[in-house]
Design a protein around this motif. Structure first.
Motif, PDB file in Angstrom:
ATOM      1  N   VAL A  63     -42.044  -2.287 -63.669  1.00  0.00           N
ATOM      2  CA  VAL A  63     -42.916  -3.270 -63.014  1.00  0.00           C
ATOM      3  C   VAL A  63     -43.627  -2.614 -61.838  1.00  0.00           C
ATOM      4  CG1 VAL A  63     -42.982  -5.419 -61.687  1.00  0.00           C
ATOM      5  CG2 VAL A  63     -41.632  -5.298 -63.784  1.00  0.00           C
ATOM      6  N   ALA A  64     -42.906  -1.827 -61.051  1.00  0.00           N
ATOM      7  CA  ALA A  64     -43.518  -1.151 -59.905  1.00  0.00           C
ATOM      8  C   ALA A  64     -44.543  -0.108 -60.359  1.00  0.00           C
ATOM      9  CB  ALA A  64     -42.445  -0.507 -59.036  1.00  0.00           C
ATOM     10  N   ASP A  65     -44.264   0.575 -61.459  1.00  0.00           N
ATOM     11  CA  ASP A  65     -45.239   1.526 -62.002  1.00  0.00           C
ATOM     12  C   ASP A  65     -46.477   0.795 -62.512  1.00  0.00           C
ATOM     13  OD1 ASP A  65     -43.629   3.720 -61.496  1.00  0.00           O
ATOM     14  OD2 ASP A  65     -42.930   3.929 -63.573  1.00  0.00           O
ATOM     15  N   HIS A  66     -46.267  -0.350 -63.142  1.00  0.00           N
ATOM     16  CA  HIS A  66     -47.364  -1.154 -63.693  1.00  0.00           C
ATOM     17  C   HIS A  66     -48.238  -1.713 -62.584  1.00  0.00           C
ATOM     18  CE1 HIS A  66     -49.173  -4.893 -65.257  1.00  0.00           C
ATOM     19  NE2 HIS A  66     -49.211  -4.258 -66.427  1.00  0.00           N
ATOM     20  N   THR A  67     -47.610  -2.211 -61.519  1.00  0.00           N
ATOM     21  CA  THR A  67     -48.332  -2.824 -60.401  1.00  0.00           C
ATOM     22  C   THR A  67     -47.700  -2.330 -59.104  1.00  0.00           C
ATOM     23  OG1 THR A  67     -48.589  -4.785 -61.811  1.00  0.00           O
ATOM     24  CG2 THR A  67     -49.188  -5.023 -59.499  1.00  0.00           C
TER      25      THR A  67
END
Length: 99
Positions: A63-67
């Motif tokens: 999730v952190a990589d995505h956003t």
């Protein structure tokens, strides 16, 4: 294990985390729901708590990589989730390492 997390699930969770009106409890619930979905598709040859811990951390990373702007929120929610659901398991891991 990393491949068991579907991009659509990550995208959906990121969208939920972007909702500024969600409480921390709501975020934890969305994280738990996403984790349950992943756990259903994952083989049960490992301890359930170990699998949950690894998958929830992978999910948070994705999730952190995505956003990237969600890093702080997803980290806080993940730590809270671990503290509420896997604290004893993590404490036992630490104790076993120290022995």
């Amino acid at each position: 294990m990393d491949r068991s997390i579907h991009p659509g699930l990550v995208n959906n969770l990121a969208m939920q985390f972007m909702n500024v009106n969600l409480s921390e409890e709501d975020r934890r619930r969305y994280l738990a729901t996403a984790l349950e979905r992943i756990m259903q598709t994952y083989p049960t040859d490992m301890e359930e708590e170990k699998t949950m811990l690894m998958l929830v951390m992978l999910l948070a990373k994705k999730v952190a990589d995505h956003t990237p702007s969600l890093l702080r929120d997803v980290f806080r929610t993940t730590v809270n989730f671990i503290n509420q659901n896997l604290f004893t398991y993590v404490r036992n891991l630490v104790r076993n390492e120290m022995d």
